[in-house]
Write a protein that holds these residues in place. Structure first.
Motif, PDB file in Angstrom:
ATOM      1  N   ASN A  79      47.219  27.932  29.641  1.00 36.07           N
ATOM      2  CA  ASN A  79      47.672  28.641  30.832  1.00 36.07           C
ATOM      3  C   ASN A  79      49.188  28.598  30.797  1.00 36.07           C
ATOM      4  OD1 ASN A  79      44.983  28.740  31.449  1.00 36.07           O
ATOM      5  ND2 ASN A  79      45.144  27.700  33.431  1.00 36.07           N
TER       6      ASN A  79
ATOM      7  N   GLU B 258      45.259  31.899  30.987  1.00 28.17           N
ATOM      8  CA  GLU B 258      45.985  32.439  32.143  1.00 28.17           C
ATOM      9  C   GLU B 258      47.417  32.770  31.748  1.00 28.17           C
ATOM     10  OE1 GLU B 258      46.004  30.266  35.904  1.00 28.17           O
ATOM     11  OE2 GLU B 258      43.933  29.635  35.533  1.00 28.17           O
TER      12      GLU B 258
ATOM     13  N   TYR C 238      48.769  38.638  42.260  1.00 31.32           N
ATOM     14  CA  TYR C 238      48.739  38.608  40.799  1.00 31.32           C
ATOM     15  C   TYR C 238      47.916  39.726  40.174  1.00 31.32           C
ATOM     16  CZ  TYR C 238      50.669  33.815  40.315  1.00 31.32           C
ATOM     17  OH  TYR C 238      51.475  32.702  40.312  1.00 31.32           O
TER      18      TYR C 238
ATOM     19  N   CYS D  12      43.710  36.229  28.805  1.00 29.19           N
ATOM     20  CA  CYS D  12      43.187  36.457  30.156  1.00 29.19           C
ATOM     21  C   CYS D  12      44.356  36.490  31.131  1.00 29.19           C
ATOM     22  CB  CYS D  12      42.227  35.345  30.559  1.00 29.19           C
ATOM     23  SG  CYS D  12      40.761  35.286  29.530  1.00 29.19           S
TER      24      CYS D  12
ATOM     25  N   ALA E 197      41.375  36.856  34.594  1.00 33.02           N
ATOM     26  CA  ALA E 197      40.738  35.618  35.065  1.00 33.02           C
ATOM     27  C   ALA E 197      40.729  35.504  36.579  1.00 33.02           C
ATOM     28  CB  ALA E 197      41.465  34.420  34.463  1.00 33.02           C
ATOM     29  N   SER E 198      39.911  34.547  37.041  1.00 31.89           N
ATOM     30  CA  SER E 198      39.881  34.210  38.474  1.00 31.89           C
ATOM     31  C   SER E 198      39.324  32.800  38.610  1.00 31.89           C
ATOM     32  CB  SER E 198      38.974  35.182  39.242  1.00 31.89           C
ATOM     33  OG  SER E 198      37.605  34.906  38.944  1.00 31.89           O
TER      34      SER E 198
ATOM     35  N   TRP F 294      46.144  36.479  34.550  1.00 33.45           N
ATOM     36  CA  TRP F 294      45.881  36.027  35.915  1.00 33.45           C
ATOM     37  C   TRP F 294      46.516  37.030  36.823  1.00 33.45           C
ATOM     38  CZ3 TRP F 294      42.727  32.305  37.616  1.00 33.45           C
ATOM     39  CH2 TRP F 294      42.793  31.975  38.972  1.00 33.45           C
ATOM     40  N   SER F 295      45.749  37.848  37.511  1.00 33.52           N
ATOM     41  CA  SER F 295      44.327  37.765  37.742  1.00 33.52           C
ATOM     42  C   SER F 295      43.764  39.192  37.719  1.00 33.52           C
ATOM     43  CB  SER F 295      44.074  37.135  39.118  1.00 33.52           C
ATOM     44  OG  SER F 295      44.865  37.811  40.103  1.00 33.52           O
TER      45      SER F 295
END
Ligand code: BG6
Length: 479
Positions: A299, A379, A442, A424, A18-19, A426-427
Motif C-alpha cells: 500500500n 492500494e 478517493y 489496486c 480496492a475498498s 484506492w478506491s
C-alpha cells in the motif's frame, strides 16, 4: 537508470481498485452482523471527523450489484474488498451467521460473472468487539486461534472461486494508530504493548498462511504493508542514519518477519535496550519462518523524509491533518532515533500527504531487492476534495495526473526487473475515510454521501473513471 525502452505491462496484469468492508458496506447491524471495534469507537465523541460513522457508509451492502455493474463497465480486472469478520462470526468465534456468508457469496459470484477477479482481504481493521472485550483482541495470543478459525472458514467457503487473498491490511498502521497514537481503537498509547500486539499479529498472519496452503493450494496469499520509503533529509551521515533507523523500525520490522520470519537486528537490539521487545515463546520463530507469503502486498501513498533527532530535547509524537486544511500536520519523531521533516522537492495534498510517484518506484525496487518476492500494489490513490458540477460531472484531472504518474513509475519499475502482479487503486467508489469523513474522496465513482444530512447515495462516474477504463483497455499503453 533511465530506460530508452520500457517493458510493457504483463498481459494478465490485474488492473483493479480496492475498498474495505467498514468503509463501504454500511448495514452495520443488519442480517445478524455483530458489533466491531469500529462500530463502537466511532460512537465516542471527538474520535472521527464530524462524528462520522460507517453505519450507512456508501451502502455497498445493498448496492453491490450496481457497484459491480460499474466495475464491469469500466473493464476492471480485479476488485480488492475485505470481509467483515463480524458478519461471519458475530462474536468473533463460535456460531456462524449464514446471512453474512450469503452476502460475500453473492458478491463473489457477481464479480466472477462480470469477469472481475476477486481479491479478498481477511482483515481490514474491523475486529469483533466481543474479542476485544473478552481478551483484549490483538493483546492476547488467543487471537491467533480465533483469527485462524475465521480465515479457514473463508478458505473453505470461497477458496474454489477466490484465488488472491490478502491476510492483514496494514498491520503497521492499525497497531500504530491503535496502540501508539490512540487514534484508532482501542485508543491506547503504550509502546511496549504495541510491539507485543504486533508479535501476536505476526503469528496470526503466519498461522493463516500456513493453513491456506492446505485449503487453497492453487491460490496466492500475502499481507498488505503500508510502506512509506524513508529518505534522508540531507547527505549528512547523521541524517542517513536517521533514515536507516526509520527503514529498520518502521518497515523492515514487519516486512522481514513476513518474508523471512525474523526481526531486523538493529531494531531488535534497540527495542531490547529500551525494554520494548516483545515476549517470544518457543516455536514462534519456527511458525514465522515456515509461512512465507506468495507476494508482498504494497500500500503506497507517500514517502517520508528523516533527520537526526537528539536524545535530549528531541521531537516526539507529531500530529495528523484530518481536517483537510493544508499545513496543519506536525512533524514528529523518536528522540535519539529520527524525526520527520518536510521534503521541499514534493507537492502535498490538502491533507499534507506528499505526492511522490518516484517513491513508488523506489518502494518497488527496495522490496524486490531485499525480499525478491512478486508484488501486488494493493492500494495507491489520491484523497482530495471533489466538486460535483452541474449535470453530475466531476472533473478530477488531479486524480488522473496522480494515477498516471504512478502508473508510469510502475512501468519504470517493471523495466527495472520488478515482478509486479497488479495495481489496486484506492478506491473504486468514494467511501468513508476512517478519520476524515466523506470529504476526503478517493473513488473513480463519486457517491453522493456527506458528513451531515441525508443523501441519495447515487453513483456518478468521475472523469477519472473514463480515463482508467481506457488505460485498462490498452493494458497500460494509453497514459
Ligand atoms: C490506508 C487504508 O491506510 O489508507 C485505507 O488501508 C484508507 O483503509 C487509506 O482509507 C487512505 O487513508 P485515509 O486516512 O486518507 O482514508
Amino acid at each position: 537508470m533511465i530506460h530508452n525502452k520500457l517493458t510493457p505491462f504483463p498481459k494478465d496484469f490485474l488492473w483493479g481498485a480496492a475498498s474495505a468492508a467498514y468503509q463501504v458496506e454500511g448495514a452495520w447491524n443488519e442480517d445478524g452482523k455483530g458489533v466491531s471495534n469500529w462500530d463502537q469507537f466511532v460512537r465516542i465523541p471527538g474520535k472521527t471527523f464530524k462524528g462520522t460513522t460507517g453505519d450507512v457508509a456508501v451502502d455497498h451492502y445493498h448496492r453491490y450489484k450496481e457497484d459491480v455493474r460499474l466495475m464491469a463497465e469500466m473493464g476492471m480486472r480485479a476488485y480488492r474488498f475485505s470481509v467483515a469478520w463480524t458478519r461471519i462470526f458475530p462474536n468473533g468465534k463460535g456460531e456462524i451467521n449464514p446471512k453474512g456468508l450469503e452476502f460475500y457469496n453473492n458478491l463473489i459470484n457477481e464479480l466472477k460473472a462480470n469477469n472481475v477477479e476477486p481479491i479478498l482481504t481477511l482483515y481490514h481493521w474491523d475486529l469483533p468487539q466481543a474479542l476485544q472485550d473478552e481478551y483484549g483482541g490483538w493483546e492476547s495470543r488467543n487471537i491467533i486461534k480465533d483469527f485462524t478459525a475465521y480465515s479457514v472458514e473463508l478458505f473453505k467457503q470461497f477458496g474454489a472461486r477466490v484465488k488472491y487473498w490478502v491476510s492483514l491490511n496494514e498491520q503497521n498502521i492499525f497497531t500504530g494508530l491503535g496502540y501508539r497514537m490512540a487514534a484508532h481503537p482501542p485508543g491506547v498509547k503504550d509502546d511496549k504493548l504495541f510491539y507485543q500486539v504486533n508479535h501476536h499479529a505476526n503469528l496470526a498472519n503466519a498461522s493463516v498462511i500456513k493453513e491456506f496452503r492446505k485449503y487453497v493450494p492453487d491460490g496466492k496469499i500475502g499481507p498488505s504493508f503500508a510502506y512509506s520509503p524513508a529518505y534522508a533529509a540531507s547527505s549528512n551521515p547523521k541524517d542517513i542514519i536517521a533514515a536507516e533507523n526509520a527503514e529498520e523500525l518502521n518497515s523492515h520490522w514487519w516486512m522481514d518477519i513476513y518474508a523471512w520470519g525474523k526481526y531486523p537486528k538493529s531494531a531488535w537490539s534497540y527495542l531490547e535496550k529500551n525494554n520494548l521487545a516483545p515476549a517470544v515463546e518457543e516455536g514462534d520463530f519456527e511458525l514465522l519462518k515456515e509461512s512465507k507469503p506468495d507476494f508482498m502486498g504494497l500500500n503506497y501513498y507517500q514517502t517520508t523524509t528523516f533527520e537526526e533527532n537528539p536524545i535530549e530535547g528531541g521531537v516526539t509524537a507529531g500530529e495528523m491533518n484530518t481536517s483537510g486544511k493544508k499545513g496543519t500536520s506536525k512533524d514528529g519523531g523518536i528522540p535519539g532515533v529520527f524525526k520527520t521533516v518536510s521534503n521541499p522537492n514534493l507537492e502535498r495534498t490538502n491533507w499534507d500527504w506528499n505526492i511522490d510517484p518516484n517513491g513508488l518506484r523506489i518502494a518497488l525496487r527496495r522490496i524486490t531487492g531485499r525480499y525478491n518476492l512478486p508484488i501486488l500494489i494493493s492500494e495507491n490513490g489520491l484523497g482530495e476534495y471533489d466538486k460535483l458540477e452541474e449535470n453530475d460531472v466531476v472533473n478530477d484531472d488531479y486524480r488522473i495526473d496522480f494515477v498516471r504518474s504512478h502508473v508510469e513509475a510502475m512501468q519504470e519499475a517493471i523495466s527495472d526487473g520488478v515482478d509486479l502482479m497488479g495495481y489496486c487503486v484506492w478506491s473504486f467508489t468514494d467511501l468513508l475515510s476512517w478519520l476524515n469523513g466523506f470529504q476526503k474522496r478517493y473513488g473513480f465513482v463519486y457517491v453522493n454521501q456527506h458528513e451531515e444530512g441525508e443523501h441519495d447515495l447515487r453513483r456518478i462516474k468521475k472523469k477519472s473513471f473514463h480515463w482508467y477504463k481506457e488505460l485498462i483497455e490498452t493494458n497500460g499503453e494509453k497514459l
